[in-house]
Design an enzyme around this catalytic site. Structure first.
Site, PDB file in Angstrom:
ATOM      1  N   THR A  51       0.845  -1.187   0.000  1.00  0.00           N
ATOM      2  CA  THR A  51       0.000   0.000   0.000  1.00  0.00           C
ATOM      3  C   THR A  51       0.888   1.248   0.000  1.00  0.00           C
ATOM      4  O   THR A  51       2.104   1.150  -0.076  1.00  0.00           O
ATOM      5  CB  THR A  51      -1.015  -0.049   1.168  1.00  0.00           C
ATOM      6  OG1 THR A  51      -1.961   0.988   0.975  1.00  0.00           O
ATOM      7  CG2 THR A  51      -0.360   0.082   2.536  1.00  0.00           C
TER       8      THR A  51
ATOM      9  N   GLY B  35      -2.724   9.855  -6.227  1.00  0.00           N
ATOM     10  CA  GLY B  35      -2.514   8.473  -6.649  1.00  0.00           C
ATOM     11  C   GLY B  35      -3.830   7.799  -7.022  1.00  0.00           C
ATOM     12  O   GLY B  35      -3.995   7.300  -8.150  1.00  0.00           O
TER      13      GLY B  35
ATOM     14  N   LYS C 273       3.491   1.622  -3.438  1.00  0.00           N
ATOM     15  CA  LYS C 273       2.973   1.196  -4.744  1.00  0.00           C
ATOM     16  C   LYS C 273       3.808   1.703  -5.916  1.00  0.00           C
ATOM     17  O   LYS C 273       3.920   1.046  -6.939  1.00  0.00           O
ATOM     18  CB  LYS C 273       1.533   1.677  -4.921  1.00  0.00           C
ATOM     19  CG  LYS C 273       0.556   1.012  -3.963  1.00  0.00           C
ATOM     20  CD  LYS C 273      -0.849   1.457  -4.280  1.00  0.00           C
ATOM     21  CE  LYS C 273      -1.811   0.979  -3.219  1.00  0.00           C
ATOM     22  NZ  LYS C 273      -3.202   1.242  -3.564  1.00  0.00           N
TER      23      LYS C 273
HETATM   24  P1  ATR Z   1      -3.857   8.860  -2.534  1.00  0.00           P
HETATM   25  O1  ATR Z   1      -2.759   7.905  -2.879  1.00  0.00           O
HETATM   26  O2  ATR Z   1      -4.757   8.391  -1.421  1.00  0.00           O
HETATM   27  O3  ATR Z   1      -4.616   9.308  -3.736  1.00  0.00           O
HETATM   28  P2  ATR Z   1      -2.457  11.376  -2.622  1.00  0.00           P
HETATM   29  O4  ATR Z   1      -1.753  10.962  -3.864  1.00  0.00           O
HETATM   30  O5  ATR Z   1      -1.691  12.089  -1.557  1.00  0.00           O
HETATM   31  O6  ATR Z   1      -3.132  10.132  -1.893  1.00  0.00           O
HETATM   32  O7  ATR Z   1      -3.717  12.275  -3.067  1.00  0.00           O
HETATM   33  C1  ATR Z   1      -4.573  12.872  -2.163  1.00  0.00           C
HETATM   34  C2  ATR Z   1      -5.640  13.587  -2.948  1.00  0.00           C
HETATM   35  O8  ATR Z   1      -6.577  14.216  -2.049  1.00  0.00           O
HETATM   36  C3  ATR Z   1      -5.109  14.739  -3.808  1.00  0.00           C
HETATM   37  O9  ATR Z   1      -5.960  14.876  -4.923  1.00  0.00           O
HETATM   38  C4  ATR Z   1      -5.247  15.927  -2.856  1.00  0.00           C
HETATM   39  O10 ATR Z   1      -5.269  17.181  -3.491  1.00  0.00           O
HETATM   40  P3  ATR Z   1      -3.873  17.927  -3.862  1.00  0.00           P
HETATM   41  O11 ATR Z   1      -3.368  17.248  -5.082  1.00  0.00           O
HETATM   42  O12 ATR Z   1      -4.249  19.339  -4.087  1.00  0.00           O
HETATM   43  O13 ATR Z   1      -2.971  17.738  -2.673  1.00  0.00           O
HETATM   44  C5  ATR Z   1      -6.591  15.626  -2.253  1.00  0.00           C
HETATM   45  N1  ATR Z   1      -6.813  16.287  -0.972  1.00  0.00           N
HETATM   46  C6  ATR Z   1      -6.222  15.987   0.198  1.00  0.00           C
HETATM   47  N2  ATR Z   1      -6.701  16.792   1.174  1.00  0.00           N
HETATM   48  C7  ATR Z   1      -7.618  17.609   0.598  1.00  0.00           C
HETATM   49  C8  ATR Z   1      -8.466  18.676   1.065  1.00  0.00           C
HETATM   50  N3  ATR Z   1      -8.449  19.039   2.342  1.00  0.00           N
HETATM   51  N4  ATR Z   1      -9.275  19.277   0.173  1.00  0.00           N
HETATM   52  C9  ATR Z   1      -9.290  18.901  -1.126  1.00  0.00           C
HETATM   53  N5  ATR Z   1      -8.513  17.930  -1.635  1.00  0.00           N
HETATM   54  C10 ATR Z   1      -7.694  17.293  -0.785  1.00  0.00           C
END
Ligand code: ATR
Length: 279
Positions: free
Chosen positions: A43, A131, A47
């Site tokens: 995870t 991701g 990944k």
């Molecule tokens: P994952 O592997 O779970 O997708 P990630 O790659 O860190 O984790 O992506 C998190 C996603 O949630 C991103 O799209 C992030 O937006 P940013 O690219 O702008 O960082 C989004 N995200 C996280 N917290 C957020 C918030 N408080 N409001 C809106 N979008 C959020």
């Protein structure tokens, strides 16, 4: 979930969790190979890191640039490669690791089975370009989505995903930003909603849930995020990401065993582990 599946299949295997620091990932994979593990799940953040730590990449891992499942294959000298789970480990002269991605297909299966929507030909608002969100958007395009609207807190990331989709799936119309008209469904691939204090993953001044008939949230804990609660109140069908977690696991077990995964037994075990329900 996996142990329930393993028991149902009558296998003398165990699925165990290990906490591995990213710096130790290569050694951990080598250690698992030395101990003749049948396979691994990975995870975040492993990944992406694991992509150059396996001997072969299955098409699924290559296409989405991420590995969540590893299977070891074995062969006797001059023989054919077979999954290690199907071979007497004492007879295995040579081993190779193969990286797969079972997350992407799991999104599509869960959308169909849990939300009763058909991605092919659909108009979809995808929230998130991290991701999870980007893999989902690419997979939806591959499935034949007609229109994708990508919204992300950081718009440049949505632009990058849109660029990839235009290149690889030119038949899908992709726009960065909110749609002007109604969509068939919304998919939340952001992590906003995991915590109570999180904001909504979309801007309610720019978009209204009344313009969608169904909403899928990849988050499964809490079972109903604020997004899903609001969607339900707006009359949308809803589903959370537990099905995605289930189906990626079912597929991984199928990859290790070469047999159909026992979906219902795995679902019951997963629901009871995540929500504490005895069904
Ligand atoms: P994952 O592997 O779970 O997708 P990630 O790659 O860190 O984790 O992506 C998190 C996603 O949630 C991103 O799209 C992030 O937006 P940013 O690219 O702008 O960082 C989004 N995200 C996280 N917290 C957020 C918030 N408080 N409001 C809106 N979008 C959020």
């Amino acid at each position: 979930m996996q142990n329930a599946g393993i028991t149902t299949l009558g296998l003398n295997w165990r699925y165990l969790a290990f906490d591995v620091h990213p710096n130790d990932l290569r050694q951990a994979i080598q250690g698992a190979r030395a101990m003749k593990f049948i396979g691994l799940n990975l995870t975040v953040p492993h990944k992406l890191l694991a992509l150059d730590m396996v001997d072969e990449l299955d098409e699924s891992a290559r296409k989405y640039g991420a590995i969540n499942t590893i299977r070891w294959d074995a062969r006797r000298v001059g023989g054919i490669w077979q999954p290690l789970g199907a071979v007497d480990p004492g007879q295995a002269e040579e081993l190779r690791s193969v990286g797969f991605n079972t997350d992407a297909d799991a999104v599509i299966r869960s959308l169909r089975e849990d939300l009763q929507v058909e991605p092919r030909g659909a108009s979809i608002l995808v929230l998130g370009a991290g991701g999870a969100g980007s893999v989902a958007a690419l997979r939806l395009a591959e499935e034949g989505a007609r229109e994708l609207y990508l919204v992300n807190r950081t718009p440049s990331k949505a632009e990058a995903v849109a660029g990839q989709i235009r290149l690889r799936y030119p038949e899908t119309r992709v726009t960065v930003g909110y749609p002007l008209k109604a969509v068939d469904f919304i998919l939340n691939g952001t992590s906003a909603g995991l915590k109570k204090e999180d904001p909504l993953p979309f801007d309610p001044r720019q978009w209204t849930l009344a313009k969608a008939s169904a909403v899928y949230d990849m988050i499964y804990r809490p079972a109903e995020t604020e997004l899903l609660q609001r969607a339900k109140a707006a009359g949308c069908r809803i589903a959370n990401g537990l099905g995605m977690l289930l189906y990626q696991g079912v597929r991984a077990l199928e990859i290790w065993t070469g047999r159909p995964g026992p979906v219902e037994e795995m679902r019951r075990a997963l629901e009871s582990a995540v929500y504490g329900r005895c069904l």
